[in-house]
Write a protein that holds these residues in place. Structure first.
Motif, short mmCIF file in Angstrom:
data_model
loop_
_atom_site.label_atom_id
_atom_site.label_comp_id
_atom_site.label_asym_id
_atom_site.label_seq_id
_atom_site.Cartn_x
_atom_site.Cartn_y
_atom_site.Cartn_z
N ASN A 165 0.83 -1.21 0.00
CA ASN A 165 0.00 0.00 0.00
C ASN A 165 0.87 1.26 0.00
O ASN A 165 0.54 2.27 -0.64
CB ASN A 165 -0.90 -0.02 1.23
CG ASN A 165 -2.15 0.84 1.12
OD1 ASN A 165 -2.96 0.86 2.03
ND2 ASN A 165 -2.31 1.56 0.03
N SER A 212 -6.65 -1.49 -0.96
CA SER A 212 -7.11 -0.41 -0.09
C SER A 212 -8.19 0.37 -0.82
O SER A 212 -7.92 1.08 -1.78
CB SER A 212 -5.94 0.51 0.29
OG SER A 212 -6.37 1.51 1.20
N ASP A 215 -7.99 4.89 1.74
CA ASP A 215 -6.79 4.98 2.58
C ASP A 215 -7.04 5.78 3.86
O ASP A 215 -6.45 5.50 4.91
CB ASP A 215 -5.66 5.63 1.80
CG ASP A 215 -5.19 4.79 0.63
OD1 ASP A 215 -5.07 3.56 0.80
OD2 ASP A 215 -4.94 5.36 -0.46
N GLY A 220 -3.55 9.97 0.01
CA GLY A 220 -4.02 8.64 -0.33
C GLY A 220 -4.58 8.61 -1.74
O GLY A 220 -4.62 9.62 -2.44
#
Length: 666
Positions: A165, A212, A215, A220
């Motif tokens: 991630n 994800s 986030d 993000g």
């Protein structure tokens, strides 16, 4: 939920996955035996796929120095008995491959860029191109090790702020080479991992990718990048896309009780709209009805539940057999699951003491039934009575009030904690199912308890009244009076005590009830984009001030920072919620007196008066023990449990555990 679905070359018996959880059972003596018991019990409960806790693919990726790895074929082979036990019950078992990245609590942790995580004291080393390519190979090797050991597949952990991630978003990836910069470059690492695993393990091996879907951190991914990554992961060979929500450093709660049920379902729907392989919704889904609603709405193809399988391993089986009302529902308290894990303890469950400790309990009926009286129908009393009756004892439960629940009836008044209603529902049903004789509205006296082989005193606690001048002033109320609705608070309130009860009372006084029940209200409170389209799915500052129903100040005698004793995984949520609503918290307070002017205190040696319409006592509890002492004097066999035994902070975890274990020992 109960219908089959095809994933890759596998036809799954239903659409439910037991999501991955760290258990720390591998660190226990007889760790393999305990893991066999843990996973096999949940396979008997008919989850289609079980996903293990995370195994690191190499030495750099362990979550902590004791974290499990699967890069050694011999170590992987030791896990074969777990696979065989799960498969014998009709479920598939997948090993989660998790590289902790900058969250690894070890010297020498690594990340795409050398940016320290706010929840870790170690600064990560920036990975070189060679490190990255070696790590891709480590994932492929580890997947092959899992396959050779008998696992049906792997879940590649690409969410929650772990290494994969970290590569996908600008928040943590500041690289300027082929692994950073553009979305295409940032996505290269996860895509190459999935491709390498698929090539190494072949088409029949189940590959799940945990993406994800929100986030919840600045920098993000926006929804269009998440959809783009999902399509690439599908093309690289994944069979299923599971959705993860939020990074561990996010300032937005994601799975604890303040989060409304199903709050993240539309994040999964965004992913589903981008791909054709099955997409899994997760987080704060804890009933068959909610799972069914998400699936029939088309927002997801499958449901992942982790903690609900701690609370009740037979969740799916009970739903299939038409006994959904007998499911022991996860209340999202985090007390014995995440808080235990973060405290280096094996996983447990507040509502199910067996979770993670399956080898310590028996299910065979007693060979010497006893007549048992349980006095008090709170958490401890209900747990004792239902378990003792299930094992074949003749049980009578006395409760002075006209309803069961005891202190749980107060706890469920706190924002988000109405999930305790489910615990009351479950135990009420178990008491009825196993034939416990209920004596509601009857305060048991000595004569009522004659003739029983064993008397269990679970009479609980009463609020402690401090020895303070003016404590009988009309402005003073106990936490029990406030939470029960017996007393209404004014517009300015002083809360004496800043433990768990004090924080719950303060939040009860300042927040609107809708914040814990309505997803839009929750998103507004915590700065979340309800459409999950923006960068990191954020629509504002999660800590931005919010209107308060009252002006509240919370006080404690300890000089330490108020709230330091709260749960590891939920305390920060409570503290932030109160700050957002303008609650002032004072430590090192000396209480002087109460009068018409308010609460008089000393802080740092200086006098101060808190002008409050209402002063709420959250100053501890006293045990109710008088009956136990009289019975013991008569020579009766008596056991005290729960609050009657120890009047610490309200602790349903301890109460239920003591109750079930006592019943097992009768």
């Amino acid at each position: 939920m109960l219908s089959p679905i095809r994933a890759g070359q596998h036809m799954l018996r239903n659409r439910v996955i037991m999501g991955s959880m760290h258990t720390r059972l591998e660190t226990e003596p007889d760790g393999i035996a305990k893991q066999i018991a843990f996973y096999a019990e949940r396979a008997r409960g008919e989850a289609a796929i079980l996903v293990t806790g995370g195994f690191s693919p190499n030495a750099e990726g362990i979550f902590d120095p004791e974290g499990p790895r699967i890069d050694d074929p011999k170590e992987a082979e030791n896990l074969r008995p777990i696979c065989e036990a799960v498969q014998a019950e009709g479920s598939l078992l997948c090993a989660q491959l998790l590289h902790a990245g900058r969250y690894a609590k070890i010297e020498g942790c690594v990340a795409p860029s050398p940016i320290r995580a706010p929840i870790n004291r170690y600064v990560p080393r920036e990975m070189t191109d060679a490190d990255i390519r070696r790590t891709i190979e480590d994932f492929a090797k580890s997947a092959a090790n899992a396959q050779a050991a008998g696992f049906d597949g792997v879940e590649i952990m690409g969410s929650e702020g772990y290494l994969i991630n970290e590569f996908t978003v600008p928040h943590t990836n500041k690289r300027e080479d082929e692994w950073g910069g553009s979305a295409e470059n940032r996505h290269r690492f996860p895509v190459e991992i999935v491709r390498a695993v698929r090539e190494r393990c072949g088409p029949g091996f189940l590959v799940i990718y945990r993406i994800s879907a929100a986030d919840l951190v600045e920098g993000g991914a926006p929804a269009d990048e998440i959809a783009d990554l999902a399509r690439k992961i599908e093309a690289a060979g994944a069979d299923i896309l599971n959705t993860g929500i939020g990074w561990h450093e996010a300032r937005v709660p994601t799975i604890a009780y303040p989060v409304p049920r199903g709050a993240w379902r539309k994040a999964a729907a965004n992913v589903k709209a981008a791909v054709s392989i099955p997409v899994v919704a997760s987080n704060r889904i804890n009933t068959p009805e909610l799972a069914e609603d998400i699936l029939t709405s088309g927002e997801a193809d499958m449901i992942s539940m982790a903690r609900p399988f701690l609370a009740d391993p037979h969740f799916v089986k009970k739903a299939r057999e038409g006994h959904a009302d007998e499911i022991n529902t996860c209340i999202a308290c985090n007390q014995a699951c995440l808080d235990f894990i973060f405290s280096d303890r094996p996983v447990g469950c507040l509502v199910n003491p067996r979770a993670g400790r399956e080898t310590e309990f028996r299910d065979t009926p007693t060979e010497s039934p006893k007549t048992v009286a349980v006095v008090g129908g709170g958490a401890a009393g209900m747990a004792t009575a239902s378990e003792a009756a299930r094992l074949g004892h003749d049980v009578t439960l006395f409760e002075a009030q006209d309803k069961l629940g005891g202190q749980l009836n107060l706890a469920q008044a706190a924002p988000g904690k109405d999930e305790f209603n489910e615990t009351l529902r479950y135990y009420s049903g178990q008491l009825q199912k196993h034939g416990v004789k209920l004596r509601l509205g009857q305060r048991a006296g000595l004569d009522d308890l004659n003739g029983f082989d064993h008397v269990v005193i679970s009479t609980g606690v009463t609020p402690r009244i401090p020895d303070l001048l003016g404590v009988d002033h009309p402005s003073v109320a106990t936490y029990a009076e406030i939470l029960s609705g017996a007393r209404a608070a004014g517009e300015t309130v002083a809360v004496m005590g800043a433990g768990g009860i004090g924080h719950d009372v303060a939040e009860f006084l300042v927040t609107e009830p809708a914040e814990a029940h309505n997803t839009d209200a929750f998103c507004d409170t915590w700065g979340v984009d309800p459409k999950f389209a923006t960068s990191g799915a954020l629509a504002g500052d999660p800590l931005a001030p919010k209107p308060s129903r009252r002006k509240v100040v919370m006080l404690q005698r300890k000089a330490s920072k108020p709230g330091t004793g709260l749960g590891v995984s939920t305390g920060w949520i409570l503290r932030n919620a109160l700050r957002k609503h303008g609650v002032e918290a004072l430590g090192g307070v000396v209480y002087d007196r109460i009068d018409d002017a308010g609460l008089h205190i000393m802080v740092d040696g200086a006098p101060k008066t808190i002008a409050a319409d209402t002063i709420v006592l959250c100053t501890g509890q006293e045990p109710e023990r008088a009956l136990a002492e009289d019975l013991t004097a008569r020579g009766a066999t008596v056991t005290m449990i729960g609050g009657a035994k120890e009047a610490a902070e309200l602790d349903a975890l301890r109460a239920i555990d003591e109750g079930v274990r006592l019943a097992q020992s009768l």
